[in-house]
Write an enzyme that holds these catalytic residues in place. Structure first.
Site, short mmCIF file in Angstrom:
data_model
loop_
_atom_site.label_atom_id
_atom_site.label_comp_id
_atom_site.label_asym_id
_atom_site.label_seq_id
_atom_site.Cartn_x
_atom_site.Cartn_y
_atom_site.Cartn_z
N ASP A 116 93.76 24.06 25.62
CA ASP A 116 92.58 23.39 26.18
C ASP A 116 92.91 22.77 27.54
O ASP A 116 94.06 22.50 27.86
CB ASP A 116 92.08 22.32 25.23
CG ASP A 116 93.09 21.20 25.04
OD1 ASP A 116 94.30 21.50 24.97
OD2 ASP A 116 92.69 20.02 24.96
N GLU A 117 91.88 22.53 28.32
CA GLU A 117 91.95 21.75 29.57
C GLU A 117 93.09 22.21 30.47
O GLU A 117 93.76 21.40 31.11
CB GLU A 117 92.07 20.26 29.24
CG GLU A 117 90.86 19.74 28.50
CD GLU A 117 90.98 18.30 28.04
OE1 GLU A 117 89.96 17.59 28.04
OE2 GLU A 117 92.10 17.88 27.68
#
Length: 526
Positions: A333-334
């Site tokens: 993620d991210e």
């Protein structure tokens, strides 16, 4: 969302016995008070599939024994010993564990052909001569024991009400996540969390072991990850890390309670602690300073270096060897500092490493924008404002056969504040009061993701603002109990009016454990 029906379904009179089936009763209304015979079962949480009250029950007293059946049955014996340990403290009774199945007492019965209970379900039958717990697997017997605990007082001996509970889970995966990277917590503190969760049939513990602010697990092949990268945390505290022996101890402790540990090594972003520990992991060969802030997205492994993949293979190999469960979480993620093409190339290779080490990939739902490996599980953490295209990518992956764990941040992120008065916590996904955390249907939450594609639910607790055990408990409880019911109970049993009463009935049990829980004004706590 579909209309949710009352907790204990259609009531049928059959002679002197009352029957209640918690599964889509068409003429039942949420919030109705149960008949007197069913009242002792009304506080069970999660709500069971069915309850039938029938006459007097079994008085647990000084002469009560726990019987683990005939034959070798080592695991059944272990379940019985653990149940005895869980009951002795509150009841003050000796509760010896003996072999055999004849005679009064609490009887554990393993029956591989038991119908209607599945791999984790059970049948609990109570009458004046004793309580019989029947299941197809030891895990089912263990869950039956947790229901038995709730049918007895929070303190002192008592009587198990007469009748039968038949039960099985709606979803296979019912998880909690704790982030020990932003703020460090010890194995003993996490064990306490396990003990608080197992009465409610949670069966997975996802441990976020690494992030920008700290690396929390010793790795023999890369020792500076923990020794140097583990020496910080948010706010500049001393951090810390677990040895491999400590991690293995937690895995064994959780496993004895039928909770699988899912370790997460987040990559290719969220890796500043690793980059600071080893200059060679950086594209320019220079190690950054350790990081103690809370911003995300600034770090990335060097996708073009072969040394990066040696690192991935060696680290994931050591973690996989320590973890008997089937899942290994690789984050994903991210990764804002990783170009899209690099992200896809990296995740292809990282997923292949997981497979070579005999594990199934779990990753945050951003993997759906790349190419999930066959069988990879996506963990969805979006919210109401998440872009439609992002949700559609998850739905497309689900329709292609990838199971989904639902962790919507505006429902299940335990680091979100309850309200404006909550001291720890964040608000980027909005306030999440107890009712909002509970009042949604996992089987119909994400458009295009059918219930058959939902592996289960998980409530993450991120720790940017959570530095103490008291704050951890305050943010987790009572919302974790809602997660437990959403993951276990039939859809037709769900409904806020009934749930808030069941939740209130758990107050004395939380008090007896010394849990620092949020006493929501929307719950009629006893």
């Amino acid at each position: 969302m579909r209309v949710l029906r009352r907790t204990l379904g259609t009531l049928l009179a059959l002679g002197a016995a009352l029957s209640c089936t918690a599964a889509r009763g068409d003429d039942a209304r949420p919030g109705d008070d149960p008949p007197a015979a069913l009242a002792p079962f009304e506080g069970l949480l999660p709500a069971p599939v069915s309850v039938r009250a029938a006459g007097p029950g079994y008085a647990v007293g000084p002469g009560t024994v726990i019987r683990t059946g005939a034959g070798p049955g080592e695991e059944v014996r272990r379940v019985g010993e653990l149940l005895a340990e869980q009951l002795r403290g509150p009841s003050g009774l000796p509760l010896p564990v003996v072999g055999g199945s004849d005679g009064d007492g609490i009887r554990l019965r393993l029956d591989e052909e038991a119908e209607g209970v599945g791999d984790e379900g059970y049948r609990l039958e109570s009458a004046p001569g004793g309580v019989t717990l029947t299941a197809r697997t030891p895990a089912g017997l263990f869950h039956a024991g947790q229901t038995l605990r709730q049918l007895l007082p929070a303190a002192g001996p008592g009587t198990v009400p007469g009748g039968t509970v038949e039960d099985r889970p709606r979803f296979a995966y019912r998880g909690a996540m704790v982030d020990i990277a932003r703020h460090f917590f010890t194995v003993e503190q996490v064990k306490r969390y396990v003990d608080q969760l197992v009465p409610y049939k949670v069966n997975a513990l996802h441990v976020h072991l690494t992030d920008d602010q700290g690396w929390r697990l010793a790795v023999d092949s890369w020792p500076r990850l923990a020794e140097y990268g583990g020496g910080t945390e948010v706010g500049g505290g001393p951090g810390g890390y677990w040895t491999k022996e400590q991690y293995a101890d937690l895995v064994a402790y959780a496993g004895e309670r039928y909770v699988d540990v899912v370790p997460e090594i987040d990559m290719p972003g969220h890796v500043n602690a690793a980059l600071a520990s080893y200059a060679e992991l950086n594209c320019d060969g220079r190690a950054p300073e350790r990081y103690t802030g809370t911003k995300v997205g600034a770090s990335s492994l060097c996708v073009g270096k072969e040394r990066t993949y040696e690192f991935v293979d060696e680290v994931l190999g050591e973690v996989a060897e320590l973890t008997p469960g089937r899942y290994l979480h690789i984050g994903g993620d991210e990764a804002h500092s990783t170009p899209a093409a690099d992200y896809e190339a990296f995740m292809d290779r990282a997923q292949a490493v997981v497979g070579r080490h005999g594990k199934t990939v779990v990753a945050w739902h951003q993997l759906s924008a790349a190419a999930p490996a066959e069988g990879a599980v996506l963990q969805y953490w979006g919210h109401d404002r998440t872009a439609a295209a992002e949700k559609a990518a998850v739905a497309s992956a689900a329709q292609a056969g990838h199971p989904v764990i639902l962790s919507p941040s505006d429902r299940l992120y335990l680091d979100m504040k309850y309200d404006a008065a909550t001291k720890p916590g964040l608000t980027w996904a909005g306030y999440v009061p107890v009712e909002r955390a509970y009042s949604w249907d996992p089987g119909a939450h994400l458009a295009g993701v059918p219930e058959s594609a939902v592996l289960g639910v998980e409530a993450p607790l991120w720790t940017e603002t959570v530095a103490t055990r008291a704050d951890w408990e305050f943010m987790a409880f009572p919302r974790m109990l809602g997660l437990a019911e959403l993951g276990w109970s039939p859809a037709g049993s769900l409904g806020w009016d009934g749930y808030r009463k069941r939740l209130a009935a758990q107050g004395p049990r939380l008090d007896a454990q010394g849990v620092n829980y949020h006493r929501s004004p929307d719950v009629p706590w006893s």
